[in-house]
Design an enzyme around this catalytic site. Structure first.
Site, PDB file in Angstrom:
ATOM      1  N   ASN A   1      10.193 -10.948   1.603  1.00 35.04           N
ATOM      2  CA  ASN A   1       9.119 -11.346   0.712  1.00 35.04           C
ATOM      3  C   ASN A   1       9.671 -12.271  -0.369  1.00 35.04           C
ATOM      4  OD1 ASN A   1       6.992 -11.605  -0.987  1.00 35.04           O
ATOM      5  ND2 ASN A   1       6.912  -9.450  -1.589  1.00 35.04           N
TER       6      ASN A   1
ATOM      7  N   SER B   1       5.781 -13.063  -3.549  1.00 32.25           N
ATOM      8  CA  SER B   1       5.013 -12.328  -4.546  1.00 32.25           C
ATOM      9  C   SER B   1       4.969 -13.135  -5.835  1.00 32.25           C
ATOM     10  CB  SER B   1       5.657 -10.970  -4.837  1.00 32.25           C
ATOM     11  OG  SER B   1       5.113 -10.464  -6.041  1.00 32.25           O
TER      12      SER B   1
ATOM     13  N   LYS C   1       7.575 -13.826   4.797  1.00 31.96           N
ATOM     14  CA  LYS C   1       6.179 -13.755   4.338  1.00 31.96           C
ATOM     15  C   LYS C   1       5.924 -14.865   3.323  1.00 31.96           C
ATOM     16  CE  LYS C   1       2.716 -10.608   2.510  1.00 31.96           C
ATOM     17  NZ  LYS C   1       2.373  -9.196   2.283  1.00 31.96           N
TER      18      LYS C   1
ATOM     19  N   LYS D   1       4.263   1.610  -0.841  1.00 26.66           N
ATOM     20  CA  LYS D   1       5.463   0.962  -1.378  1.00 26.66           C
ATOM     21  C   LYS D   1       6.714   1.801  -1.151  1.00 26.66           C
ATOM     22  CE  LYS D   1       3.666  -2.100  -4.963  1.00 26.66           C
ATOM     23  NZ  LYS D   1       4.298  -3.400  -4.681  1.00 26.66           N
TER      24      LYS D   1
ATOM     25  N   ASN E   1      -3.486  -7.968  -8.687  1.00 30.96           N
ATOM     26  CA  ASN E   1      -2.395  -7.055  -9.062  1.00 30.96           C
ATOM     27  C   ASN E   1      -1.235  -7.843  -9.643  1.00 30.96           C
ATOM     28  OD1 ASN E   1       0.360  -6.683  -7.453  1.00 30.96           O
ATOM     29  ND2 ASN E   1      -1.144  -7.582  -6.028  1.00 30.96           N
TER      30      ASN E   1
ATOM     31  N   THR F   1      -0.895 -14.384   4.821  1.00 32.59           N
ATOM     32  CA  THR F   1      -0.238 -14.805   3.605  1.00 32.59           C
ATOM     33  C   THR F   1      -0.166 -13.664   2.599  1.00 32.59           C
ATOM     34  OG1 THR F   1      -2.298 -15.410   2.476  1.00 32.59           O
ATOM     35  CG2 THR F   1      -1.236 -17.123   3.804  1.00 32.59           C
ATOM     36  N   ASN F   2       0.555 -13.939   1.529  1.00 36.85           N
ATOM     37  CA  ASN F   2       0.580 -13.051   0.362  1.00 36.85           C
ATOM     38  C   ASN F   2      -0.648 -13.342  -0.523  1.00 36.85           C
ATOM     39  OD1 ASN F   2       1.619 -11.307  -1.700  1.00 36.85           O
ATOM     40  ND2 ASN F   2       3.663 -11.695  -0.887  1.00 36.85           N
ATOM     41  N   THR F   3      -0.640 -12.829  -1.738  1.00 33.41           N
ATOM     42  CA  THR F   3      -1.752 -13.056  -2.676  1.00 33.41           C
ATOM     43  C   THR F   3      -1.619 -14.441  -3.317  1.00 33.41           C
ATOM     44  OG1 THR F   3      -0.436 -12.041  -4.429  1.00 33.41           O
ATOM     45  CG2 THR F   3      -1.934 -10.602  -3.225  1.00 33.41           C
TER      46      THR F   3
ATOM     47  N   GLY G   1       4.511  -5.909  -9.903  1.00 33.44           N
ATOM     48  CA  GLY G   1       5.903  -6.290 -10.163  1.00 33.44           C
ATOM     49  C   GLY G   1       6.911  -5.437  -9.411  1.00 33.44           C
ATOM     50  N   PHE G   2       6.618  -5.155  -8.129  1.00 30.97           N
ATOM     51  CA  PHE G   2       7.579  -4.434  -7.266  1.00 30.97           C
ATOM     52  C   PHE G   2       8.028  -3.088  -7.853  1.00 30.97           C
ATOM     53  CE2 PHE G   2       9.340  -8.587  -5.210  1.00 30.97           C
ATOM     54  CZ  PHE G   2       8.367  -8.535  -4.237  1.00 30.97           C
TER      55      PHE G   2
ATOM     56  N   GLY H   1      -8.010 -10.090  -1.045  1.00 32.98           N
ATOM     57  CA  GLY H   1      -9.348  -9.703  -0.606  1.00 32.98           C
ATOM     58  C   GLY H   1     -10.188 -10.879  -0.166  1.00 32.98           C
TER      59      GLY H   1
ATOM     60  N   PHE I   1       0.843  -1.206   0.000  1.00 35.93           N
ATOM     61  CA  PHE I   1       0.000   0.000   0.000  1.00 35.93           C
ATOM     62  C   PHE I   1       0.876   1.253   0.000  1.00 35.93           C
ATOM     63  CE2 PHE I   1      -2.835   3.293   1.322  1.00 35.93           C
ATOM     64  CZ  PHE I   1      -4.024   2.955   0.716  1.00 35.93           C
TER      65      PHE I   1
ATOM     66  N   TYR J   1      -4.955  -4.843   3.176  1.00 30.15           N
ATOM     67  CA  TYR J   1      -4.765  -3.906   2.064  1.00 30.15           C
ATOM     68  C   TYR J   1      -6.092  -3.753   1.326  1.00 30.15           C
ATOM     69  CZ  TYR J   1      -2.693  -1.886  -2.214  1.00 30.15           C
ATOM     70  OH  TYR J   1      -2.382  -1.059  -3.276  1.00 30.15           O
TER      71      TYR J   1
ATOM     72  N   ASN K   1       4.525 -11.929  -8.725  1.00 31.59           N
ATOM     73  CA  ASN K   1       4.723 -11.043  -9.871  1.00 31.59           C
ATOM     74  C   ASN K   1       6.167 -10.779 -10.259  1.00 31.59           C
ATOM     75  OD1 ASN K   1       1.917 -10.672 -10.184  1.00 31.59           O
ATOM     76  ND2 ASN K   1       1.943  -9.331  -8.394  1.00 31.59           N
ATOM     77  N   THR K   2       7.115 -11.431  -9.595  1.00 35.52           N
ATOM     78  CA  THR K   2       8.508 -11.388 -10.037  1.00 35.52           C
ATOM     79  C   THR K   2       8.849 -12.816 -10.455  1.00 35.52           C
ATOM     80  OG1 THR K   2       9.108  -9.536  -8.621  1.00 35.52           O
ATOM     81  CG2 THR K   2      10.899 -10.993  -9.294  1.00 35.52           C
TER      82      THR K   2
HETATM   83  C1  LIG Z   1      -1.699  -3.805  -5.092  1.00 33.68           C
HETATM   84  C2  LIG Z   1      -0.999  -4.728  -4.141  1.00 33.68           C
HETATM   85  C3  LIG Z   1       0.382  -4.650  -3.988  1.00 33.68           C
HETATM   86  C4  LIG Z   1       1.045  -5.509  -3.105  1.00 33.68           C
HETATM   87  N1  LIG Z   1       2.394  -5.421  -2.966  1.00 33.68           N
HETATM   88  C5  LIG Z   1       3.020  -6.241  -2.079  1.00 33.68           C
HETATM   89  C6  LIG Z   1       4.428  -6.143  -1.872  1.00 33.68           C
HETATM   90  O1  LIG Z   1       5.105  -5.303  -2.461  1.00 33.68           O
HETATM   91  N2  LIG Z   1       5.014  -7.014  -0.986  1.00 33.68           N
HETATM   92  C7  LIG Z   1       4.273  -7.965  -0.308  1.00 33.68           C
HETATM   93  O2  LIG Z   1       4.833  -8.728   0.467  1.00 33.68           O
HETATM   94  N3  LIG Z   1       2.938  -8.036  -0.472  1.00 33.68           N
HETATM   95  C8  LIG Z   1       2.307  -7.215  -1.328  1.00 33.68           C
HETATM   96  N4  LIG Z   1       0.958  -7.303  -1.478  1.00 33.68           N
HETATM   97  C9  LIG Z   1       0.207  -8.339  -0.712  1.00 33.68           C
HETATM   98  C10 LIG Z   1      -0.437  -7.752   0.544  1.00 33.68           C
HETATM   99  O3  LIG Z   1       0.548  -7.264   1.428  1.00 33.68           O
HETATM  100  C11 LIG Z   1      -1.289  -8.829   1.242  1.00 33.68           C
HETATM  101  O4  LIG Z   1      -0.438  -9.889   1.657  1.00 33.68           O
HETATM  102  C12 LIG Z   1      -2.374  -9.401   0.344  1.00 33.68           C
HETATM  103  O5  LIG Z   1      -2.935  -8.397  -0.471  1.00 33.68           O
HETATM  104  C13 LIG Z   1      -3.498 -10.050   1.152  1.00 33.68           C
HETATM  105  O6  LIG Z   1      -4.113  -9.098   1.993  1.00 33.68           O
HETATM  106  P1  LIG Z   1      -5.506  -8.348   1.627  1.00 33.68           P
HETATM  107  O7  LIG Z   1      -6.471  -9.425   1.209  1.00 33.68           O
HETATM  108  O8  LIG Z   1      -5.896  -7.641   2.881  1.00 33.68           O
HETATM  109  O9  LIG Z   1      -5.208  -7.417   0.515  1.00 33.68           O
HETATM  110  C14 LIG Z   1       0.289  -6.449  -2.354  1.00 33.68           C
HETATM  111  C15 LIG Z   1      -1.111  -6.493  -2.487  1.00 33.68           C
HETATM  112  C16 LIG Z   1      -1.758  -5.647  -3.358  1.00 33.68           C
HETATM  113  C17 LIG Z   1      -3.253  -5.728  -3.479  1.00 33.68           C
END
Ligand SMILES: Cc1cc2nc3c(=O)[nH]c(=O)nc-3n(C[C@H](O)[C@H](O)[C@H](O)COP(=O)(O)O)c2cc1C
Length: 349
Positions: free
Chosen positions: A176, A179, A212, A71, A116, A240-242, A119-120, A263, A69, A311, A181-182
């Site tokens: 991390n 992700s 993470k 970054k 999303n 967790t992450n996405t 890509g960092f 979400g 959120f 987020y 996206n990398t």
């Molecule tokens: C637009 C976007 C960018 C994100 N960027 C990162 C990131 O740079 N590093 C990371 O560890 N997680 C990143 N996340 C993952 C969030 O930190 C979180 O783990 C994930 O979205 C699940 O939580 P939420 O359902 O509350 O969004 C990102 C998520 C979103 C939606």
């Protein structure tokens, strides 16, 4: 209808990343001004029962802003003014990066979700490190560290180390490796690779250090990662992450876009992961995934999370989300006879 519902009618007509940029600029504009105090008075729930002592820090409440959120770490104290108890900035990479071509952030409003593939994109460790040193934030600021796209996986250690050495003023560090996206990043969750990266950072003084994890890991791979956390005596885990999974019942028109889904659709999966981890380790867990209300945050806490991040919920529920959740947590503590949130951590495990 709330003011934010009205605002959403306008904001949701814009491309998701453009809308995020506008919201972020608003936060940056109030940060450090007298308005920040007014905002903080409106949104902060001050109650000692919400305080969590973990990771060697004192968190005024358990609800934090998840990585991605903020970054570039340009608005941590404005986010604190919205009532959040910590802010995880980044992902920060050694190199400044533009990220993937736009559009790369998509709303799925029918599902309360985002996809999303940013890509960092970030200003890089040099710039963000200096910014963090000048940052004065009333709540703990963690730093999420990612790997530069141009660095091959075999050189990941040096890349993470370079970043850590510049962002060392953070109050905790999250590696991390999850992700989607990398390209190839998630392969670094494999036991030996993960151990090597985390050992490098730990020996360099990264403390408290957390890892993470992706929700897409097998249970065996999660157990491997927990083994590494134990072996190196790290501080904890963020889960967790996405996900790259797409539940078949998604209704949003963008459901087939490539990237990480966040979400509501990942909420239960993420909570299940937290419980799975809590059953296997005493280490603190930061729970994240799909939280949009007090019920969801409380469930993660009862499942073992010491802290909860979000987020996507902030996008859909708006700036009052931390206040609403913290108030709801207090109601639940009273209902269930707990004197503090710390008493509720892991009671369902
Ligand atoms: C637009 C976007 C960018 C994100 N960027 C990162 C990131 O740079 N590093 C990371 O560890 N997680 C990143 N996340 C993952 C969030 O930190 C979180 O783990 C994930 O979205 C699940 O939580 P939420 O359902 O509350 O969004 C990102 C998520 C979103 C939606």
């Amino acid at each position: 209808m709330t003011l934010y519902d009205l605002l959403k009618l306008f904001a949701f007509r814009l491309d998701a990343e453009t809308a995020h940029g506008l919201g972020h600029r608003l936060l940056e504009a109030i940060q450090g001004t007298p308005l920040e105090r007014v905002v903080a008075d409106h949104y902060t729930v001050v109650d000692s029962r919400l305080r969590v002592e973990t990771l060697g820090q004192s968190f005024p409440n358990p609800i934090g802003v998840a990585a991605g959120f903020d970054k570039n770490a340009t608005a941590p104290s404005a986010l604190a003014a919205l009532g959040f108890g910590h802010v995880e900035v980044g992902g920060v990479t050694a190199e400044p990066q533009a990220g993937n071509p736009r559009p790369r952030l998509f709303r799925l409003p029918e599902d309360g979700a985002l996809i999303n593939r940013l890509g960092f994109n970030n200003d890089g460790a040099d710039v963000i490190g200096e910014r963090l040193e000048r940052t004065d934030c009333p709540v703990p600021v963690g730093v999420n560290i990612g790997k530069s796209k141009s660095t091959p996986n075999e050189d990941a250690e040096e890349d993470y180390l370079y970043t850590f050495e510049r962002v060392g003023s953070g109050e905790y560090f999250a590696v991390n490796v999850s992700s989607p996206n990398t390209p190839g990043l998630r392969a670094l969750q494999e036991r030996d690779r993960l151990a090597s990266i985390l050992r490098t950072l730990s020996e360099a003084g990264a403390d408290p250090l957390l890892v993470k994890l992706s929700p897409d890991l097998t249970e065996a791979a999660v157990e491997d990662a927990l083994g590494v956390v134990d072996d190196l005596d790290l501080a904890g885990v963020i889960a967790t992450n996405t996900t790259t999974d797409r539940p078949p019942w998604l209704r949003g028109t963008h459901a087939d876009e490539a990237g990480g889904l966040s979400g509501e659709p990942i909420e239960d999966e993420s909570t299940g992961r937290i419980r799975f981890i809590a059953e296997r380790t005493e280490k603190p867990i930061v729970g994240v995934g799909g939280v949009s209300d007090a019920a969801g945050a409380y469930e993660k806490i009862r499942s073992g999370a010491s802290l909860v991040q979000l987020y996507t919920g902030l996008v859909y529920e708006g700036p009052s989300i931390a206040r609403d959740i913290n108030r709801g947590l207090l109601e639940r503590l009273e209902r269930d006879g707990f004197d503090s949130i710390e008493q509720a951590i892991g009671v369902d495990v």
